[in-house]
Design a protein around this motif. Structure first.
Motif, short mmCIF file in Angstrom:
data_model
loop_
_atom_site.label_atom_id
_atom_site.label_comp_id
_atom_site.label_asym_id
_atom_site.label_seq_id
_atom_site.Cartn_x
_atom_site.Cartn_y
_atom_site.Cartn_z
N GLN A 83 0.84 -1.18 0.00
CA GLN A 83 0.00 0.00 0.00
C GLN A 83 0.88 1.23 0.00
N VAL A 84 0.54 2.18 -0.87
CA VAL A 84 1.32 3.41 -0.99
C VAL A 84 0.85 4.43 0.04
N GLN A 85 1.80 5.07 0.69
CA GLN A 85 1.48 6.11 1.64
C GLN A 85 2.54 7.20 1.56
N PHE A 86 2.08 8.46 1.58
CA PHE A 86 2.98 9.60 1.63
C PHE A 86 2.77 10.34 2.94
N VAL A 87 3.87 10.69 3.61
CA VAL A 87 3.80 11.43 4.86
C VAL A 87 4.62 12.70 4.70
N GLU A 88 3.93 13.84 4.70
CA GLU A 88 4.58 15.13 4.53
C GLU A 88 4.91 15.75 5.89
N SER A 89 6.00 16.50 5.94
CA SER A 89 6.40 17.19 7.16
C SER A 89 7.22 18.42 6.82
N GLY A 90 7.43 19.26 7.83
CA GLY A 90 8.31 20.41 7.65
C GLY A 90 7.61 21.74 7.52
N GLY A 91 6.30 21.75 7.49
CA GLY A 91 5.58 23.00 7.37
C GLY A 91 5.62 23.80 8.66
N GLY A 92 5.06 25.00 8.60
CA GLY A 92 5.02 25.84 9.78
C GLY A 92 4.67 27.27 9.44
N LEU A 93 4.83 28.13 10.42
CA LEU A 93 4.57 29.55 10.26
C LEU A 93 5.91 30.26 10.04
N VAL A 94 5.98 31.05 8.99
CA VAL A 94 7.23 31.75 8.68
C VAL A 94 6.89 33.15 8.19
N GLN A 95 7.78 34.08 8.43
CA GLN A 95 7.58 35.45 7.97
C GLN A 95 7.90 35.57 6.48
N PRO A 96 7.30 36.55 5.80
CA PRO A 96 7.66 36.77 4.40
C PRO A 96 9.17 36.92 4.25
N GLY A 97 9.69 36.27 3.21
CA GLY A 97 11.13 36.26 2.97
C GLY A 97 11.85 35.10 3.63
N GLY A 98 11.15 34.37 4.46
CA GLY A 98 11.76 33.25 5.17
C GLY A 98 11.84 31.99 4.32
#
Length: 115
Positions: free
Chosen positions: A1-16
């Motif tokens: 079974q195929v599964q994708f797990v995404e990570s690394g997002g968040g809140l960042v200021q413009p230009g970040g």
């Protein structure tokens, strides 16, 4: 079974910057072009970047020069390095094959660009 797990997002200021990761299970990863997609509130999901098995990349015009997609076939992982982020990059980011399979969508990772 195929599964994708995404990570690394968040809140960042413009230009970040942020670096997203997508870990894939199953044997299909090394046989497919992979893509990062995003969906902003009230908008359709769109392709942001893609990378072939051999490493050929393609980008949506609005992210060219700011985003970089890469993949590590040994780790079954695809990455999206995002620099110079703008408020309009705010969305939930997903990975999938390209073309995508509807049954492969994961939970995604939220990216919010705001001051």
């Amino acid at each position: 079974q195929v599964q994708f797990v995404e990570s690394g997002g968040g809140l960042v200021q413009p230009g970040g910057s942020l670096r997203l990761s997508c870990a894939a299970s199953g044997s299909m990863f090394s046989r497919n072009t992979m893509g990062w997609y995003r969906q902003a509130p009230g908008k359709q999901r769109e392709l942001v970047a893609s990378i072939t098995i051999g490493g050929i990349t393609n980008y949506k015009d609005s992210v060219k020069g700011r985003f970089t997609i890469s993949r590590d076939n040994a780790k079954n992982t695809v990455y999206l390095q995002m620099n110079s982020l703008k408020p309009e990059d705010t969305a939930v980011y997903y990975c999938n094959t390209r073309p995508y399979y509807a049954t492969y969508w994961g939970q995604g990772t939220q990216v919010t660009v705001s001051s």
